[in-house]
Scaffold this active site. Structure first.
Site, PDB file in Angstrom:
ATOM      1  N   LYS A 108     -35.355 -16.856 -59.120  1.00 39.36           N
ATOM      2  CA  LYS A 108     -34.354 -16.365 -60.148  1.00 39.36           C
ATOM      3  C   LYS A 108     -33.780 -16.695 -61.473  1.00 39.36           C
ATOM      4  CE  LYS A 108     -31.614 -15.380 -55.773  1.00 39.36           C
ATOM      5  NZ  LYS A 108     -29.814 -15.379 -54.870  1.00 39.36           N
ATOM      6  N   LYS A 191     -36.627  -4.616 -50.596  1.00 48.55           N
ATOM      7  CA  LYS A 191     -36.172  -4.305 -49.203  1.00 48.55           C
ATOM      8  C   LYS A 191     -35.091  -3.705 -50.044  1.00 48.55           C
ATOM      9  CE  LYS A 191     -33.963  -8.252 -47.578  1.00 48.55           C
ATOM     10  NZ  LYS A 191     -33.650  -9.609 -47.948  1.00 48.55           N
ATOM     11  N   LYS A 194     -28.238  -4.934 -51.252  1.00 46.36           N
ATOM     12  CA  LYS A 194     -26.791  -4.789 -51.291  1.00 46.36           C
ATOM     13  C   LYS A 194     -27.079  -4.557 -52.950  1.00 46.36           C
ATOM     14  CE  LYS A 194     -24.798  -8.013 -48.028  1.00 46.36           C
ATOM     15  NZ  LYS A 194     -25.499  -9.289 -49.051  1.00 46.36           N
TER      16      LYS A 194
HETATM   17  P1  AMP Z   1     -27.957 -10.846 -46.835  1.00 46.35           P
HETATM   18  O1  AMP Z   1     -27.891  -9.539 -47.332  1.00 46.35           O
HETATM   19  O2  AMP Z   1     -28.590 -11.488 -47.608  1.00 46.35           O
HETATM   20  O3  AMP Z   1     -26.160 -12.025 -46.916  1.00 46.35           O
HETATM   21  O4  AMP Z   1     -28.128 -11.412 -45.346  1.00 46.35           O
HETATM   22  C1  AMP Z   1     -27.644 -10.790 -43.850  1.00 46.35           C
HETATM   23  C2  AMP Z   1     -28.331 -10.598 -43.124  1.00 46.35           C
HETATM   24  O5  AMP Z   1     -28.826  -8.836 -43.133  1.00 46.35           O
HETATM   25  C3  AMP Z   1     -29.367 -11.418 -42.742  1.00 46.35           C
HETATM   26  O6  AMP Z   1     -29.717 -11.681 -42.196  1.00 46.35           O
HETATM   27  C4  AMP Z   1     -30.917 -10.626 -43.912  1.00 46.35           C
HETATM   28  O7  AMP Z   1     -32.391 -11.120 -43.275  1.00 46.35           O
HETATM   29  C5  AMP Z   1     -29.975  -9.353 -43.408  1.00 46.35           C
HETATM   30  N1  AMP Z   1     -31.106  -8.486 -43.952  1.00 46.35           N
HETATM   31  C6  AMP Z   1     -30.745  -8.062 -45.325  1.00 46.35           C
HETATM   32  N2  AMP Z   1     -31.014  -7.189 -45.764  1.00 46.35           N
HETATM   33  C7  AMP Z   1     -32.047  -6.550 -45.063  1.00 46.35           C
HETATM   34  C8  AMP Z   1     -32.988  -5.514 -45.073  1.00 46.35           C
HETATM   35  N3  AMP Z   1     -33.209  -4.929 -46.846  1.00 46.35           N
HETATM   36  N4  AMP Z   1     -33.891  -5.287 -43.792  1.00 46.35           N
HETATM   37  C9  AMP Z   1     -33.576  -6.161 -42.654  1.00 46.35           C
HETATM   38  N5  AMP Z   1     -32.494  -7.362 -42.776  1.00 46.35           N
HETATM   39  C10 AMP Z   1     -32.158  -7.428 -43.238  1.00 46.35           C
END
Ligand code: AMP
Length: 323
Positions: A108, A191, A194
């Protein structure tokens, strides 16, 4: 055995979060599992305070609306004092070299002027260790990108226990079977993530049905006109097939066989997503509109998580010779 899973409110919840994680947490979780809205983790890069507050609230509502028991959710910053204290103990247990090895930090900060990078981005794995150790979580489901951070939590728990006395459960990283890995609709090599703005390739849980239709309609596919599941050669199409598969419980190849054109597949994906999100969206909006109910869920989650961690924090402070 308690599992701790987290979701960071660095943006709005999207279908990647929902199909890839939250839906499975709601369906397959055990009563002892905990789900944390990790708002403190969203502060390691510049952010907007009011938006952070609103998104933490939205994430909490999405978790509950998805069917996770309100008794199992809490917002990380509601334990900021406890976590601040434990993070300090763990920072004083962590070697600089150990923290500096974290690949995610190195990635990062590549190319950035290091001087402008927040110290919080460097130390947040120690805060994550505090999240895990305070709750006594024995298992932490993570993807590859977070496995190293759980290793750090393991090392810190062992070292603290060995140096000062047994306090912490030594956690293990577990890799859950991939529920779905959703990609950006416009950039299928990335991917779905957010995003601060209204990203055209990201379907948010709270998007209105018409917006979902428009986003799916504009999803990038290819000009091969070949309806097969070939993620390497046709990543955009494969992503649509995977979304449809996740919504219908079928395999992507089965989905491919059921449609004759990209257009009809896209229409079906949009409708399936809208149906899948409908109850979650409706309940989330209901919770967001009723501050009393959501505040109550949040307050009791904070009490639960604080009480769970209190004796560990007290013992740790005492054994470390402070407090
Ligand atoms: P985060 O967005 O990093 O806070 O992740 C929250 C949860 O969502 C985690 O378990 C990630 O593995 C899952 N996650 C985030 N983005 C994706 C995506 N594009 N596809 C599948 N799982 C996701």
């Amino acid at each position: 055995m308690a599992r701790l899973s987290a979701i960071t409110p660095s943006g709005h919840a999207h279908v990647g979060n929902y199909l890839g994680a939250v839906r499975r947490w709601a369906r397959e979780g055990s009563p002892g599992d905990l789900y944390l809205v990790s708002d403190l983790h969203a502060m390691t890069t510049p952010y907007h305070p009011q938006k952070l507050r609103a998104r933490a609230r939205e994430m909490l509502a999405v978790l509950v609306a998805s069917g996770i028991s309100p008794d199992q959710v809490f917002v990380q910053s509601d334990l900021v004092r406890e976590l601040g204290a434990l993070t300090w103990l763990l920072e004083c247990t962590c070697a600089y070299g150990e923290a500096a090895r974290m690949t995610q930090f190195k990635e990062k900060t590549q190319g950035d002027g290091k001087a402008a990078v927040r110290v919080g981005l460097f130390t947040y794995p120690v805060l994550m260790a505090a999240d895990i150790l305070l709750q006594g979580a024995s298992e932490v489901p993570v993807g590859d990108d977070q496995a190293q951070h759980v290793e750090l939590a393991r090392a810190l728990a062992r070292r603290f226990n060995g140096t000062y006395g047994e306090v912490f459960t030594v956690p293990t990283a577990v890799t859950p079977p991939v529920a779905a890995r959703i990609r950006d609709l416009v950039d299928p090599n990335a991917k779905m993530a957010k995003s601060a703005g209204d990203a055209p390739g990201v379907v948010f849980v709270l998007d209105e049905p018409d917006l979902v239709r428009r986003k799916v309609k504009r999803a990038i596919t290819d000009s091969l006109d070949r309806l097969e599941y070939r993620p390497d050669d046709q990543p955009g199409l494969a992503n649509l097939l995977e979304i449809q598969a996740a919504c219908t419980g079928k395999a992507p190849r089965e989905v491919a066989a059921a449609y004759s054109s990209y257009g009809t597949l896209k229409e079906a994906v949009a409708e399936a997503l809208i149906e899948e999100l409908r109850p979650v969206r409706a309940r989330t909006l209901e919770l967001l509109a009723d501050p009393v109910e959501l505040d109550q869920i949040r307050a009791s989650g904070a009490v639960m998580a604080r009480e769970r961690g209190a004796h560990r924090l007290e013992s740790a402070l005492r054994l470390a010779g402070v407090g």
